[in-house]
Structure formats: C-alpha cells, structure tokens
Scaffold this motif. Structure first.
Motif, PDB file in Angstrom:
ATOM      1  N   THR A  73       0.838  -1.205   0.000  1.00 50.93           N
ATOM      2  CA  THR A  73       0.000   0.000   0.000  1.00 50.93           C
ATOM      3  C   THR A  73       0.872   1.254   0.000  1.00 50.93           C
ATOM      4  N   SER A  75       0.604   3.670   2.070  1.00 48.77           N
ATOM      5  CA  SER A  75       0.952   3.902   3.467  1.00 48.77           C
ATOM      6  C   SER A  75       2.180   3.085   3.875  1.00 48.77           C
ATOM      7  N   ARG A  76       2.211   1.824   3.485  1.00 46.71           N
ATOM      8  CA  ARG A  76       3.345   0.951   3.825  1.00 46.71           C
ATOM      9  C   ARG A  76       4.618   1.414   3.132  1.00 46.71           C
ATOM     10  N   LYS A  79       6.102   4.284   4.961  1.00 52.17           N
ATOM     11  CA  LYS A  79       6.757   3.871   6.206  1.00 52.17           C
ATOM     12  C   LYS A  79       8.083   3.155   5.975  1.00 52.17           C
ATOM     13  N   CYS A 116      -2.340   7.856   2.280  1.00 54.17           N
ATOM     14  CA  CYS A 116      -1.286   8.195   3.244  1.00 54.17           C
ATOM     15  C   CYS A 116      -1.845   8.221   4.667  1.00 54.17           C
ATOM     16  N   PRO A 117      -1.028   7.877   5.657  1.00 55.78           N
ATOM     17  CA  PRO A 117      -1.490   7.926   7.042  1.00 55.78           C
ATOM     18  C   PRO A 117      -1.473   9.360   7.581  1.00 55.78           C
ATOM     19  N   THR A 124      -3.855  14.563   5.688  1.00 59.74           N
ATOM     20  CA  THR A 124      -4.522  13.806   4.622  1.00 59.74           C
ATOM     21  C   THR A 124      -5.969  14.275   4.509  1.00 59.74           C
TER      22      THR A 124
END
Length: 131
Positions: A73, A75-76, A79, A116-117, A124
């Motif tokens: 993802t 998000s991942r 990170k 995105c987180p 966001t």
C-alpha cells in the motif's frame, strides 16, 4: 524551503506546508510463469508500486522511492522510505514552527493523498459521508 511554503500558502491557504506526497501503481503485463501475489495490487492487477513522489509548489520532484511490489500500500511504502525515517526521527520537518494569528503554532508538514497515514507532519483528506 521558504519560497515553497509561501507559494503553497498563497495557492492553497496552507500555512507552513512544505510539500505534497503521494504514490501510484503502474500496471505491468507479466508472463503467467512469472506472476506473484506480491505484485498483485488491490484491484487484482499485476503492478509494481513504481513511484512515491514528493513534489514542491511547481510539481517538481524533490524525492522519489521506486521499485516496490504492487501488493504494497501507499501507506506501507511511505513507512519504508528514508524520508519517513528522517521525519519520525525528528531530523526533518521540525525546524520552523510558525505562529498564526491568535497564537496558534503550526509546525512544518506535507499534504498527502487518501492512502497516506495521518501523522503529526503529514495531513490527509478528511473523508466522511454527509459532508
């Protein structure tokens, strides 16, 4: 950096915003013998998360991350990036706190896409039905 922040505030009303970040999947055609679930995205396409980009007010790339499998993802991917590690470690986006009218302090931050987180240095879109 000050020019970027000034232009983003002027264009979008976002004080102390430094950049924008998002990612994209690129669909690939793979022979059946080389397929992998790691490369299958959320829409069951074979893809490689080819690019996470950070851009300035003129859409110039300032940072990119490439080459991760499509099953990952946005998000991942963020990170796993060096940029994330620098921000989380306080080595980036912590230099200039700006005081707005009324005494409200706002630190430097980025704007990110839906995937995105939400983080202290990354805002966001707010998603809710009925708004």
């Amino acid at each position: 950096m000050e020019e970027i922040k000034s232009k983003l505030e002027e264009a979008f009303g976002l004080p102390n915003c430094c950049r924008a970040i998002d990612g994209t999947h690129i669909i690939m055609t793979l022979p059946t013998i080389q397929t992998s679930d790691d490369c299958c995205d959320l829409e069951d396409n074979y893809s490689m998360l080819l690019l996470q980009g950070i851009v300035d007010h003129e859409m110039r790339f300032l940072d990119i991350v490439t080459g991760w499998p499509g099953g990952m993802t946005v998000s991942r991917l963020l990170k796993c990036s060096g940029f994330f590690k620098l921000c989380e470690g306080g080595q980036h986006l912590n230099e200039n706190v700006r005081t707005l009218s009324g005494g409200v302090e706002i630190r430097e931050y980025l704007v990110g896409g839906v995937g995105c987180p939400l983080l202290p240095w990354l805002i966001t879109p707010y998603e809710s039905s009925g708004l």
